[in-house]
Each structure stands twice: as structure tokens, then as C-alpha cells.
Scaffold this motif. Structure first.
Motif, mmCIF file in Angstrom:
data_model
loop_
_atom_site.group_PDB
_atom_site.id
_atom_site.type_symbol
_atom_site.label_atom_id
_atom_site.label_comp_id
_atom_site.label_asym_id
_atom_site.label_seq_id
_atom_site.Cartn_x
_atom_site.Cartn_y
_atom_site.Cartn_z
ATOM 1 N N TYR A 176 0.848 -1.187 0.000
ATOM 2 C CA TYR A 176 0.000 0.000 0.000
ATOM 3 C C TYR A 176 0.882 1.235 0.000
ATOM 4 O O TYR A 176 1.997 1.228 0.508
ATOM 5 N N ARG A 177 0.354 2.316 -0.534
ATOM 6 C CA ARG A 177 1.050 3.595 -0.485
ATOM 7 C C ARG A 177 0.367 4.452 0.581
ATOM 8 O O ARG A 177 -0.837 4.664 0.541
ATOM 9 N N ARG A 178 1.163 4.917 1.531
ATOM 10 C CA ARG A 178 0.662 5.773 2.604
ATOM 11 C C ARG A 178 0.503 7.205 2.106
ATOM 12 O O ARG A 178 1.055 7.590 1.080
ATOM 13 N N ARG A 179 -0.217 7.996 2.855
ATOM 14 C CA ARG A 179 -0.457 9.402 2.484
ATOM 15 C C ARG A 179 0.835 10.196 2.349
ATOM 16 O O ARG A 179 0.907 11.125 1.563
ATOM 17 N N ASP A 180 1.846 9.819 3.141
ATOM 18 C CA ASP A 180 3.116 10.545 3.088
ATOM 19 C C ASP A 180 4.045 10.028 1.994
ATOM 20 O O ASP A 180 5.184 10.451 1.885
ATOM 21 N N GLY A 181 3.542 9.085 1.170
ATOM 22 C CA GLY A 181 4.319 8.578 0.049
ATOM 23 C C GLY A 181 5.074 7.294 0.329
ATOM 24 O O GLY A 181 5.548 6.643 -0.598
ATOM 25 N N ARG A 182 5.199 6.919 1.590
ATOM 26 C CA ARG A 182 5.893 5.668 1.914
ATOM 27 C C ARG A 182 5.059 4.468 1.459
ATOM 28 O O ARG A 182 3.852 4.566 1.339
ATOM 29 N N VAL A 183 5.749 3.351 1.246
ATOM 30 C CA VAL A 183 5.050 2.107 0.965
ATOM 31 C C VAL A 183 4.982 1.306 2.257
ATOM 32 O O VAL A 183 5.842 1.431 3.133
ATOM 33 N N SER A 184 3.936 0.489 2.366
ATOM 34 C CA SER A 184 3.689 -0.249 3.595
ATOM 35 C C SER A 184 2.913 -1.524 3.280
ATOM 36 O O SER A 184 2.148 -1.557 2.314
ATOM 37 N N PRO A 185 3.064 -2.559 4.109
ATOM 38 C CA PRO A 185 2.236 -3.752 3.935
ATOM 39 C C PRO A 185 0.816 -3.555 4.472
ATOM 40 O O PRO A 185 -0.036 -4.423 4.311
ATOM 41 N N LEU A 186 0.588 -2.397 5.108
ATOM 42 C CA LEU A 186 -0.721 -2.086 5.684
ATOM 43 C C LEU A 186 -1.271 -0.801 5.083
ATOM 44 O O LEU A 186 -0.506 0.132 4.816
ATOM 45 N N PRO A 187 -2.578 -0.725 4.907
ATOM 46 C CA PRO A 187 -3.157 0.522 4.401
ATOM 47 C C PRO A 187 -3.031 1.628 5.443
ATOM 48 O O PRO A 187 -2.929 1.356 6.643
ATOM 49 N N ASP A 188 -3.053 2.854 4.981
ATOM 50 C CA ASP A 188 -3.012 4.004 5.876
ATOM 51 C C ASP A 188 -4.330 4.042 6.658
ATOM 52 O O ASP A 188 -5.408 4.042 6.056
ATOM 53 N N PRO A 189 -4.274 4.051 7.990
ATOM 54 C CA PRO A 189 -5.513 4.055 8.776
ATOM 55 C C PRO A 189 -6.430 5.235 8.450
ATOM 56 O O PRO A 189 -7.651 5.086 8.497
ATOM 57 N N GLU A 190 -5.856 6.375 8.121
ATOM 58 C CA GLU A 190 -6.688 7.536 7.781
ATOM 59 C C GLU A 190 -7.466 7.300 6.493
ATOM 60 O O GLU A 190 -8.634 7.677 6.388
ATOM 61 N N ASP A 191 -6.826 6.670 5.508
ATOM 62 C CA ASP A 191 -7.524 6.346 4.263
ATOM 63 C C ASP A 191 -8.666 5.378 4.536
ATOM 64 O O ASP A 191 -9.771 5.527 4.006
ATOM 65 N N LEU A 192 -8.395 4.387 5.370
ATOM 66 C CA LEU A 192 -9.414 3.397 5.706
ATOM 67 C C LEU A 192 -10.567 4.050 6.465
ATOM 68 O O LEU A 192 -11.739 3.821 6.158
ATOM 69 N N ARG A 193 -10.240 4.908 7.411
ATOM 70 C CA ARG A 193 -11.255 5.609 8.200
ATOM 71 C C ARG A 193 -12.168 6.429 7.290
ATOM 72 O O ARG A 193 -13.390 6.388 7.410
#
Length: 109
Positions: A83-100
């Protein structure tokens, strides 16, 4: 208030699926939705992955659509998802803010 259909698709070899499911449950509670209503589906064969159009683990669908569409160039199937986080980093987890935001939007439709 309507109750959106939430699906969580996962693959047992993905080390982040449990944290992702815990985050989804927490965000559903924050949104006033019942975490017990999540349809949890294990994807354990390539055939299942193909049939479910599984882009990797973990995948969260809200009302039948991936809440954060995967990169079309990314490999799908029995693999871990990025997943791509709001700050541009990649992560194995979605950004909680996007999910919210996605859960609140689906709840309010």
C-alpha cells in the motif's frame, strides 16, 4: 445510516494480515460500524486468487470495491500486498486515515 458490506481477503503466508484485520476492526468501531459484520475470506490457492481477482494480502473491499485500488503493475495472487501511505511511503498495511475515510463515506452513502 446504512451498513456497508466489508470484505477482508487474506493469505496465511502474509505476515501483516492479522495487524490489518485488527486495524480494520478498530476503524469500523470508530466509524460506528459492527466489526463482527466483516466477511473474512482466506485465499489459499491460485485458483481462488484468480476467481476473487485477489491483488494480494491483505485486501479490503467496501461494497465490492477495493477501498484503495492496487497498482495495475503490481503482481496479484498469493503474494503480500503493498500500500502507499499518504506521506508517500510504501507499507504492507493501508493508511488508517484512508481506511477511516473510506468507511465513513460508505456508511454515509
Amino acid at each position: 445510516m446504512r451498513s456497508p458490506q466489508i470484505q477482508f481477503l487474506w493469505w496465511k503466508e502474509c505476515p501483516s494480515w492479522e495487524r490489518a484485520l485488527a486495524t480494520l476492526r478498530e476503524e469500523m468501531e470508530v466509524a460506528g460500524l459492527d466489526p463482527a459484520s466483516i466477511e473474512v475470506t482466506e485465499i489459499d490457492t491460485e485458483e481462488d486468487a484468480d476467481r476473487a481477482e485477489f491483488p494480494g494480502s491483505p485486501t479490503i473491499r467496501i461494497d465490492g470495491s477495493d477501498f484503495q485500488p492496487p497498482d495495475p503493475e503490481a503482481a496479484g495472487g498469493l503474494t503480500c500486498r503493498v500500500y502507499r501511505r499518504r506521506d508517500g511511503r510504501v507499507s504492507p498495511l493501508p493508511d488508517p486515515e484512508d481506511l477511516r475515510e473510506a468507511l465513513a463515506k460508505a456508511r454515509d452513502r
